[in-house]
Design an enzyme around this catalytic site. Sequence first.
Site, PDB file in Angstrom:
ATOM      1  N   CYS A  25     -40.875  23.945 -50.733  1.00 21.85           N
ATOM      2  CA  CYS A  25     -40.781  24.461 -49.356  1.00 21.85           C
ATOM      3  C   CYS A  25     -41.525  23.579 -48.358  1.00 21.85           C
ATOM      4  CB  CYS A  25     -41.302  25.894 -49.277  1.00 21.85           C
ATOM      5  SG  CYS A  25     -40.234  27.051 -50.162  1.00 21.85           S
ATOM      6  N   HIS A  29     -35.719  22.082 -45.236  1.00 20.82           N
ATOM      7  CA  HIS A  29     -34.611  22.796 -45.863  1.00 20.82           C
ATOM      8  C   HIS A  29     -34.141  23.869 -44.897  1.00 20.82           C
ATOM      9  CE1 HIS A  29     -38.192  25.182 -46.828  1.00 20.82           C
ATOM     10  NE2 HIS A  29     -37.390  26.226 -46.974  1.00 20.82           N
ATOM     11  N   HIS A  76     -29.518  27.513 -35.455  1.00 21.50           N
ATOM     12  CA  HIS A  76     -29.384  26.079 -35.685  1.00 21.50           C
ATOM     13  C   HIS A  76     -30.541  25.281 -35.093  1.00 21.50           C
ATOM     14  CE1 HIS A  76     -25.439  27.268 -37.077  1.00 21.50           C
ATOM     15  NE2 HIS A  76     -25.402  26.114 -37.715  1.00 21.50           N
ATOM     16  N   GLU A 116     -35.525  35.894 -45.678  1.00 21.57           N
ATOM     17  CA  GLU A 116     -35.365  34.449 -45.818  1.00 21.57           C
ATOM     18  C   GLU A 116     -34.314  34.146 -46.882  1.00 21.57           C
ATOM     19  OE1 GLU A 116     -38.683  31.481 -45.075  1.00 21.57           O
ATOM     20  OE2 GLU A 116     -38.554  31.531 -47.266  1.00 21.57           O
TER      21      GLU A 116
END
Length: 129
Positions: A25, A29, A76, A116
Amino acid sequence: MPTWTLHTEFKFDAAHFIEGYDGKCGNMHGHTYKVHVSAKSHKLNPSKYLDTDDMVCDFRELKWAAKSPKKGGLDHAVLNEELTVNPTAERIAEFIYKETMQRIPDGISLKITVWETETCWVEYTEDNV
């Protein structure tokens, strides 16, 4: 005392990395985040789109994060560029909460839930209940 609780859900796609994280993480990503917003009030209010006091708040104001960054949202986005803190799920939920509170009438209590992944989520509120 009368009480109304609005519920809405939306999704947005965004990229992030957790700075200083010792694991995958820590790399850039992306996720498709799912957000659930609960807005509770003991009175009805007008909104930006309705002059009469007939709603807790406008659903549009609760879904602001689903818009693109150019329109003030997170869809985005690179979350590291939008948040001033490390964009963990906890901090994303806190950010959405604080930004939403600025858009809605006083006296409304919020709870923000951010998924998430399908199996990992966080809830954030500032209520003492």
